[in-house]
Design a protein around this motif. Structure first.
Motif, PDB file in Angstrom:
ATOM      1  N   ARG A 160       0.829  -1.207   0.000  1.00 43.96           N
ATOM      2  CA  ARG A 160       0.000   0.000   0.000  1.00 43.96           C
ATOM      3  C   ARG A 160       0.858   1.249   0.000  1.00 43.96           C
ATOM      4  O   ARG A 160       0.657   2.159  -0.812  1.00 43.96           O
ATOM      5  CB  ARG A 160      -0.912   0.011   1.228  1.00 43.96           C
ATOM      6  N   ASP A 161       1.830   1.310   0.911  1.00 41.74           N
ATOM      7  CA  ASP A 161       2.651   2.514   1.023  1.00 41.74           C
ATOM      8  C   ASP A 161       3.450   2.756  -0.253  1.00 41.74           C
ATOM      9  O   ASP A 161       3.509   3.885  -0.753  1.00 41.74           O
ATOM     10  CB  ASP A 161       3.604   2.395   2.216  1.00 41.74           C
ATOM     11  N   ALA A 162       4.055   1.688  -0.794  1.00 41.75           N
ATOM     12  CA  ALA A 162       4.862   1.843  -2.010  1.00 41.75           C
ATOM     13  C   ALA A 162       3.990   2.235  -3.198  1.00 41.75           C
ATOM     14  O   ALA A 162       4.372   3.096  -4.013  1.00 41.75           O
ATOM     15  CB  ALA A 162       5.602   0.545  -2.311  1.00 41.75           C
ATOM     16  N   THR A 163       2.803   1.643  -3.310  1.00 40.67           N
ATOM     17  CA  THR A 163       1.913   1.939  -4.428  1.00 40.67           C
ATOM     18  C   THR A 163       1.381   3.359  -4.341  1.00 40.67           C
ATOM     19  O   THR A 163       1.358   4.093  -5.346  1.00 40.67           O
ATOM     20  CB  THR A 163       0.742   0.939  -4.457  1.00 40.67           C
ATOM     21  N   LEU A 164       0.957   3.782  -3.153  1.00 41.76           N
ATOM     22  CA  LEU A 164       0.456   5.147  -2.991  1.00 41.76           C
ATOM     23  C   LEU A 164       1.547   6.168  -3.282  1.00 41.76           C
ATOM     24  O   LEU A 164       1.294   7.187  -3.940  1.00 41.76           O
ATOM     25  CB  LEU A 164      -0.083   5.339  -1.574  1.00 41.76           C
ATOM     26  N   ASP A 165       2.762   5.912  -2.796  1.00 35.46           N
ATOM     27  CA  ASP A 165       3.871   6.821  -3.078  1.00 35.46           C
ATOM     28  C   ASP A 165       4.069   6.964  -4.582  1.00 35.46           C
ATOM     29  O   ASP A 165       4.242   8.078  -5.108  1.00 35.46           O
ATOM     30  CB  ASP A 165       5.166   6.322  -2.432  1.00 35.46           C
ATOM     31  N   TRP A 166       4.035   5.836  -5.278  1.00 38.42           N
ATOM     32  CA  TRP A 166       4.260   5.858  -6.726  1.00 38.42           C
ATOM     33  C   TRP A 166       3.125   6.585  -7.445  1.00 38.42           C
ATOM     34  O   TRP A 166       3.369   7.401  -8.336  1.00 38.42           O
ATOM     35  CB  TRP A 166       4.381   4.430  -7.248  1.00 38.42           C
ATOM     36  N   LEU A 167       1.891   6.303  -7.069  1.00 33.57           N
ATOM     37  CA  LEU A 167       0.752   6.967  -7.707  1.00 33.57           C
ATOM     38  C   LEU A 167       0.821   8.472  -7.530  1.00 33.57           C
ATOM     39  O   LEU A 167       0.635   9.243  -8.486  1.00 33.57           O
ATOM     40  CB  LEU A 167      -0.560   6.430  -7.120  1.00 33.57           C
ATOM     41  N   VAL A 168       1.080   8.912  -6.300  1.00 29.97           N
ATOM     42  CA  VAL A 168       1.124  10.351  -6.012  1.00 29.97           C
ATOM     43  C   VAL A 168       2.289  11.013  -6.734  1.00 29.97           C
ATOM     44  O   VAL A 168       2.134  12.080  -7.347  1.00 29.97           O
ATOM     45  CB  VAL A 168       1.213  10.585  -4.496  1.00 29.97           C
ATOM     46  N   GLU A 169       3.460  10.396  -6.679  1.00 35.64           N
ATOM     47  CA  GLU A 169       4.636  10.982  -7.334  1.00 35.64           C
ATOM     48  C   GLU A 169       4.427  11.083  -8.845  1.00 35.64           C
ATOM     49  O   GLU A 169       4.801  12.084  -9.467  1.00 35.64           O
ATOM     50  CB  GLU A 169       5.872  10.150  -7.024  1.00 35.64           C
ATOM     51  N   THR A 170       3.821  10.049  -9.436  1.00 36.75           N
ATOM     52  CA  THR A 170       3.601  10.055 -10.884  1.00 36.75           C
ATOM     53  C   THR A 170       2.626  11.144 -11.288  1.00 36.75           C
ATOM     54  O   THR A 170       2.864  11.899 -12.241  1.00 36.75           O
ATOM     55  CB  THR A 170       3.077   8.683 -11.345  1.00 36.75           C
ATOM     56  N   ALA A 171       1.503  11.251 -10.577  1.00 37.36           N
ATOM     57  CA  ALA A 171       0.513  12.274 -10.905  1.00 37.36           C
ATOM     58  C   ALA A 171       1.070  13.668 -10.663  1.00 37.36           C
ATOM     59  O   ALA A 171       0.848  14.592 -11.465  1.00 37.36           O
ATOM     60  CB  ALA A 171      -0.754  12.057 -10.084  1.00 37.36           C
ATOM     61  N   THR A 172       1.816  13.847  -9.575  1.00 36.97           N
ATOM     62  CA  THR A 172       2.382  15.157  -9.260  1.00 36.97           C
ATOM     63  C   THR A 172       3.374  15.590 -10.321  1.00 36.97           C
ATOM     64  O   THR A 172       3.390  16.751 -10.742  1.00 36.97           O
ATOM     65  CB  THR A 172       3.057  15.115  -7.874  1.00 36.97           C
ATOM     66  N   ALA A 173       4.216  14.666 -10.760  1.00 40.19           N
ATOM     67  CA  ALA A 173       5.219  14.993 -11.776  1.00 40.19           C
ATOM     68  C   ALA A 173       4.578  15.455 -13.072  1.00 40.19           C
ATOM     69  O   ALA A 173       5.162  16.255 -13.816  1.00 40.19           O
ATOM     70  CB  ALA A 173       6.119  13.795 -12.033  1.00 40.19           C
TER      71      ALA A 173
END
Length: 309
Positions: A160-173
């Protein structure tokens, strides 16, 4: 106002929707960066996301009257709905057109660090991988708003933590706002903005840090995960069990009940206010009922009067 454009695209979207079926609710709040919509099961979170995607009847802005396929929305439901008979590359390219669609999808997967999954079938992916590919497909579609329905469902805490981090970082970028409907406080703590849904309306919204530090009313404090809500004089305060700590100079309390939880210890203390306390260390026999302990409540947040709007 539909949105405000920044250097990387739409940065902020104003939501104002009214639903009557299958639940009655009015939702008026701002989506900016990673925004969490926090509410209990049955509050209407999923229905609101479906309405924004054009999949449920509603009135409001933005995109009222537009067919689902014309809305610049990337919708990631709880079940990612990848096509099981297609591989990752084909799933990502599904919304694209033209002879170079597979090439374009491959480029996107490479940009997102997912190229190694391109030849796998959807049913060969883990839960976290499936959510990543679902986001890639939404990005290929040209989404200006990403809708995530319970993004932590079906994932263990590490995934969960790794997936959420990736989703947020990707959308933010990519400068794409993201709205995640959730009942998971851990998801809400990662948000830049937070909207609380209860009783058919948004009971509080704003920057997440401000909402967490000053819940407006008992319902908001409960939604935010405060186990302890108590009165002191004319004021109401809230504090999480894990934020109460032992302090030789703190207030006196008596242990009423004690229970071991894995590596932590959960105490119920009193008499007033009655508090649930979670200690990271210790054994139950160290805190027998009747033992006096001193607790620091400095982390308590003042509960503001509930808004009537």
């Amino acid at each position: 106002m539909v949105g405000v454009a920044g250097a990387h695209g739409v940065k902020r979207i104003e939501i104002d929707y009214v639903l009557t079926v299958p639940v009655a609710l009015r939702a008026c709040f701002t989506v900016q960066g990673f925004t969490a919509l926090l509410g209990r099961s049955g509050a209407g979170k999923t229905t609101l996301l479906r309405a924004l995607a054009g999949l449920a009847p509603a009135r409001g802005e933005p995109w009222q009257g537009l067919a689902p396929e014309r809305r610049p929305i990337g919708y990631l439901p709880q079940q990612t709905l990848l096509f099981p008979h297609l591989n990752v590359l084909e799933n990502t390219a599904y919304a694209l057109k033209g002879r170079r669609r597979l090439e374009q999808a491959g480029t996107l997967l490479a940009e997102l660090g997912l190229a190694a999954l391109a030849s796998r079938r959807a049913d060969q992916l883990s839960g976290g991988q499936a959510k990543r590919i679902a986001l890639a497909r939404a990005l290929a579609h040209g989404a200006e708003l990403l809708l995530l329905d319970e993004p932590s469902v079906g994932l263990d805490s590490v995934t969960r933590d790794a997936t959420l981090d990736w989703l947020v970082e990707t959308a933010t970028a990519r400068g794409i706002p993201m709205l995640a409907a959730t009942h998971d406080h851990e998801v809400a703590t990662r948000a830049e903005r937070l909207a609380l849904l209860a009783d058919g309306r948004i009971i509080q919204h704003g920057p997440a840090r401000e909402v967490f530090s000053a819940p407006m009313g008992h319902a908001a404090a409960t939604l935010l995960g405060y186990e302890n809500i108590f009165e002191r004089g004319d004021e109401v305060w809230a504090i999480r069990a894990r934020d109460i700590r032992l302090d030789p100079a703190g207030e006196r309390f008596s242990v009423l009940r004690v229970r071991e939880l894995g590596t932590s210890l959960r105490l119920v203390c009193g008499p007033a206010p009655r508090l649930t306390v979670e200690l990271p260390h210790g054994r139950a026999h160290d805190y027998p009922p009747g033992r006096e302990i001193r607790l620091c409540l400095a982390a308590a947040a003042r509960v503001e009067p509930a808004s009537g709007t």
